[in-house]
Write a protein that holds these residues in place. Structure first.
Motif, PDB file in Angstrom:
ATOM      1  N   UNK A  33       0.948  -1.207   0.105  1.00 38.27           N
ATOM      2  CA  UNK A  33       0.066  -0.073   0.101  1.00 38.27           C
ATOM      3  C   UNK A  33       0.894   1.192  -0.011  1.00 38.27           C
ATOM      4  N   UNK A  34       0.381   2.158  -0.657  1.00 46.80           N
ATOM      5  CA  UNK A  34       1.393   3.550  -0.738  1.00 46.80           C
ATOM      6  C   UNK A  34       0.221   4.678  -0.241  1.00 46.80           C
ATOM      7  N   UNK A  35       0.833   5.372   0.738  1.00 44.54           N
ATOM      8  CA  UNK A  35      -0.151   6.539   1.297  1.00 44.54           C
ATOM      9  C   UNK A  35       0.644   7.894   1.140  1.00 44.54           C
ATOM     10  N   UNK A  36      -0.038   8.928   1.003  1.00 40.03           N
ATOM     11  CA  UNK A  36       0.664  10.220   0.966  1.00 40.03           C
ATOM     12  C   UNK A  36       0.022  11.142   1.794  1.00 40.03           C
ATOM     13  N   UNK A 119       6.645  12.906   2.362  1.00 37.52           N
ATOM     14  CA  UNK A 119       5.549  12.762   1.396  1.00 37.52           C
ATOM     15  C   UNK A 119       4.646  11.918   1.519  1.00 37.52           C
ATOM     16  N   UNK A 120       5.116  10.635   2.028  1.00 38.01           N
ATOM     17  CA  UNK A 120       4.160   9.573   2.091  1.00 38.01           C
ATOM     18  C   UNK A 120       4.926   8.197   2.792  1.00 38.01           C
ATOM     19  N   UNK A 121       4.123   7.189   2.835  1.00 32.83           N
ATOM     20  CA  UNK A 121       4.929   5.812   3.103  1.00 32.83           C
ATOM     21  C   UNK A 121       4.368   4.692   2.206  1.00 32.83           C
ATOM     22  N   UNK A 122       5.300   3.768   1.759  1.00 31.65           N
ATOM     23  CA  UNK A 122       5.363   2.564   0.996  1.00 31.65           C
ATOM     24  C   UNK A 122       5.241   1.543   2.089  1.00 31.65           C
ATOM     25  N   UNK A 143      12.637   2.212  -5.064  1.00 28.72           N
ATOM     26  CA  UNK A 143      11.247   2.161  -5.480  1.00 28.72           C
ATOM     27  C   UNK A 143      10.517   3.504  -4.723  1.00 28.72           C
ATOM     28  N   UNK A 144      10.865   3.772  -3.451  1.00 28.73           N
ATOM     29  CA  UNK A 144      10.562   4.934  -2.752  1.00 28.73           C
ATOM     30  C   UNK A 144      11.042   6.023  -3.492  1.00 28.73           C
TER      31      UNK A 144
END
Length: 236
Positions: A33-36, A119-122, A143-144
């Protein structure tokens, strides 16, 4: 890593879905999941590869704890071989049992950031316990950086040759499902006469106590089917 992301995109403009798909392959994970970060205190999910990844994100948002929350606030990697182990249970007493019940054991969260700006989290999970190899950690970090490059390339032609969408957010849209939570937080703040942080805590606590998704509870508040009363919080 960019070739892997571009391969997942298959000619389309690169999105959060393609970054997550590449991460699953590179790290040999079961989901991602990727969140911003819309603001330093607000995160919203941009994409989840599957229902478990989405549930893990939602549980962390509701409970206010977990590897994604920790990575987002600290700016450091959070690598947990087994969330069901005693160390995980003591670290996240509410989230660890929920993650285990959802079928996740290994969880790995990587911040997306430029300098001190987060900026977010992977976040990736595995159904079996186990640590990442050094190469897998390095691939996830790369990838981040790829995700950050895509986020910062809004309005520029994507590297895979696809036509840019000048009006689109570069990681696949404005995110899923948090606007109503923030609207509800403001309404609860007025109803209880407290600050936004305390209002959000009250909203989250009620969702956890009643075992309902935070977004569903927020919708009830926004639709004025649910109201918070100061008498419900005698210590307020």
């Amino acid at each position: 890593m960019w070739a892997l992301v571009a391969g997942c995109a298959d000619g389309e403009a690169v999105s959060a879905a393609h970054v997550c798909g590449a991460a699953v392959v590179a790290v040999e994970a079961d989901g991602a999941a990727l969140s911003v970060a819309a603001r330093p205190d607000r995160r919203q999910r941009a994409h989840a590869t599957d229902a478990v990844a989405a549930l893990l994100e939602e549980q962390q948002f509701t409970l206010g704890e977990g590897p994604s929350i920790e990575a987002g606030s600290s700016g450091g990697q959070v690598l947990v071989a087994d969330v069901s182990a005693p160390a995980g249970a003591s670290r996240w007493p509410m989230f660890a049992p929920a993650a285990t019940a959802a079928g996740a054991r290994g969880m790995f969260a990587f911040p997306l950031q430029v300098g001190a700006i987060r900026l977010g989290v992977l976040t990736l999970y595995r159904v079996r316990p186990g640590s990442l190899t050094r190469e897998q950690v390095a691939d996830a970090v790369t990838l981040c950086r790829t995700a950050v490059a895509v986020m910062l390339a809004a309005g520029r032609p994507p590297l895979n040759g696809a036509a840019p969408d000048q009006g689109a957010w570069p990681l696949g849209g404005p995110g899923e499902g948090r606007i109503e939570v923030y609207q509800a937080t403001g309404m609860v703040a007025v109803q209880l006469g407290v600050g936004l942080q305390d209002a959000f805590a009250a909203l989250r606590a009620r969702a956890f106590t009643e075992d309902v998704p935070l977004a569903r509870l927020a919708r009830q508040v926004v639709d004025r089917r649910l109201r918070f009363h100061p008498d419900d919080f005698p210590d307020n």
